[in-house]
Design an enzyme around this catalytic site. Sequence first.
Site, PDB file in Angstrom:
ATOM      1  N   CYS A  45       0.811  -1.221   0.000  1.00  0.00           N
ATOM      2  CA  CYS A  45       0.000   0.000   0.000  1.00  0.00           C
ATOM      3  C   CYS A  45       0.851   1.280   0.000  1.00  0.00           C
ATOM      4  CB  CYS A  45      -1.033  -0.035   1.119  1.00  0.00           C
ATOM      5  SG  CYS A  45      -2.545   0.823   0.621  1.00  0.00           S
ATOM      6  N   HIS A 101      -4.029  -5.444   0.316  1.00  0.00           N
ATOM      7  CA  HIS A 101      -3.573  -5.902   1.628  1.00  0.00           C
ATOM      8  C   HIS A 101      -3.542  -7.421   1.763  1.00  0.00           C
ATOM      9  CE1 HIS A 101      -3.191  -1.950   3.385  1.00  0.00           C
ATOM     10  NE2 HIS A 101      -4.230  -1.626   2.632  1.00  0.00           N
ATOM     11  N   GLU A 147      -2.170  -8.952   4.055  1.00  0.00           N
ATOM     12  CA  GLU A 147      -2.258  -9.255   5.490  1.00  0.00           C
ATOM     13  C   GLU A 147      -3.678  -9.074   5.997  1.00  0.00           C
ATOM     14  OE1 GLU A 147      -1.606  -6.456   4.279  1.00  0.00           O
ATOM     15  OE2 GLU A 147      -2.341  -4.869   5.575  1.00  0.00           O
TER      16      GLU A 147
HETATM   17  N1  LIG Z   1      -3.370   1.745   3.318  1.00  0.00           N
HETATM   18  C1  LIG Z   1      -2.413   2.544   2.882  1.00  0.00           C
HETATM   19  O1  LIG Z   1      -1.223   2.297   3.065  1.00  0.00           O
HETATM   20  C2  LIG Z   1      -2.854   3.813   2.215  1.00  0.00           C
HETATM   21  C3  LIG Z   1      -1.774   4.526   1.467  1.00  0.00           C
HETATM   22  C4  LIG Z   1      -2.084   5.996   1.209  1.00  0.00           C
HETATM   23  N2  LIG Z   1      -2.208   6.697   2.443  1.00  0.00           N
HETATM   24  C5  LIG Z   1      -3.338   6.131   0.374  1.00  0.00           C
HETATM   25  O2  LIG Z   1      -4.356   6.548   0.859  1.00  0.00           O
HETATM   26  O3  LIG Z   1      -3.326   5.820  -0.793  1.00  0.00           O
END
Ligand SMILES: NC(=O)CC[C@H](N)C(=O)O
Length: 364
Positions: free
Chosen positions: A248, A333, A335
Amino acid sequence: MRKQRFLVLEDGTIFKGYRFGSDKETQGEIVFNTAMTGYQETLSDPSYTGQIITFTYPLIGNYGINRDDYETLNPSLKGMVVREACELPSNFRNMASLDETLKNYDIPGIDGVDTRKLTRIIRQHGVLKAAFVNEEADVEATIESLKTAEFPTDEVAQVSTKTAYVSTGNDLRVVLIDFGKKENIVRELNLRGCDVTVMPWNTTAEEILRLRPDGVMLSNGPGNPEVVQDGINMINGILGKVPFFGICLGHQLFALACGASTFKMKFGHRGANHPVKNLATGKIEITSQNHGYSVDPETVKDTDLVITHVALNDGTVEGLRHKELPAFSVQYHPEASPGPHDPNYLFDDFIQMMNENKGSVMNG
Ligand SMILES: NC(=O)CC[C@H](N)C(=O)O
């Protein structure tokens, strides 16, 4: 008699509902999450720092809150908007209601809101600035103030660990860079025997390499990736010297470090049923997602990266791999807790990549 509360949006929309959680008022960017379960993990995911989350599933809190499912013990979201906040949860693991939990963390909530209508507004307009107001008399002035309000997008330092610590394992040694990590990344690595050293977001490449890890994991985190310059510099310093895997925000920083760009999406991806295509196998994975920024595919063409995964809903970039060096990342994700677990294999790929590169000159 329940106390009333108003949710107001910068476009002038007003929703009337009821207070739960903290009595305090709040302001932030309002987003929506479509997952049907996992509200405890969502409300404690540090990536939501500074945001107000609308839950589209109409009943939230029905299985309570337990001690095992937190992604962090310091939730930092600005507020929760739900259709109905369950007052009498029932589950063998239940330890506290949603209301009690949010009161303990001083996080305000509003229920009784038409969350379908609200989500349609967010989808049409894009993410908006929003506020919770307790007194009707303050509604108009708050809407006015929202029009010029600016919210921070640089909260990584706020949510990252301040000091390094170890979650012991007896196999591969992984450094996890904490940009606002979800605890389940540590659990998934420990489950595979990894010894995990969690380090602050601004750890340098030299500090990491001095520990001679077998691999580095770049965590998720809040805000705009472009402002996390220390993280981008660090990635450039470890690329080709130690295998790494980004999730992410970690994925977005990997892309930026390699010369690609990111952009802010209209309303992002937040939910637990986002279909993603693995371009190598042709297989579809159902994934959990929570992001508002994305990697611009046009800018990937001029880099040493290849796109490995794409979102089926809108074609956006969901995974990257370096053409020659042992480094890859995903926007979603693997995880995810409570799931789905389709992308869980990525942790096994990371273990394999570390084993293949173990003891190579890269590491020492
Ligand atoms: N879950 C995250 O790592 C989000 C990454 C970043 N803050 C976004 O909104 O795209």
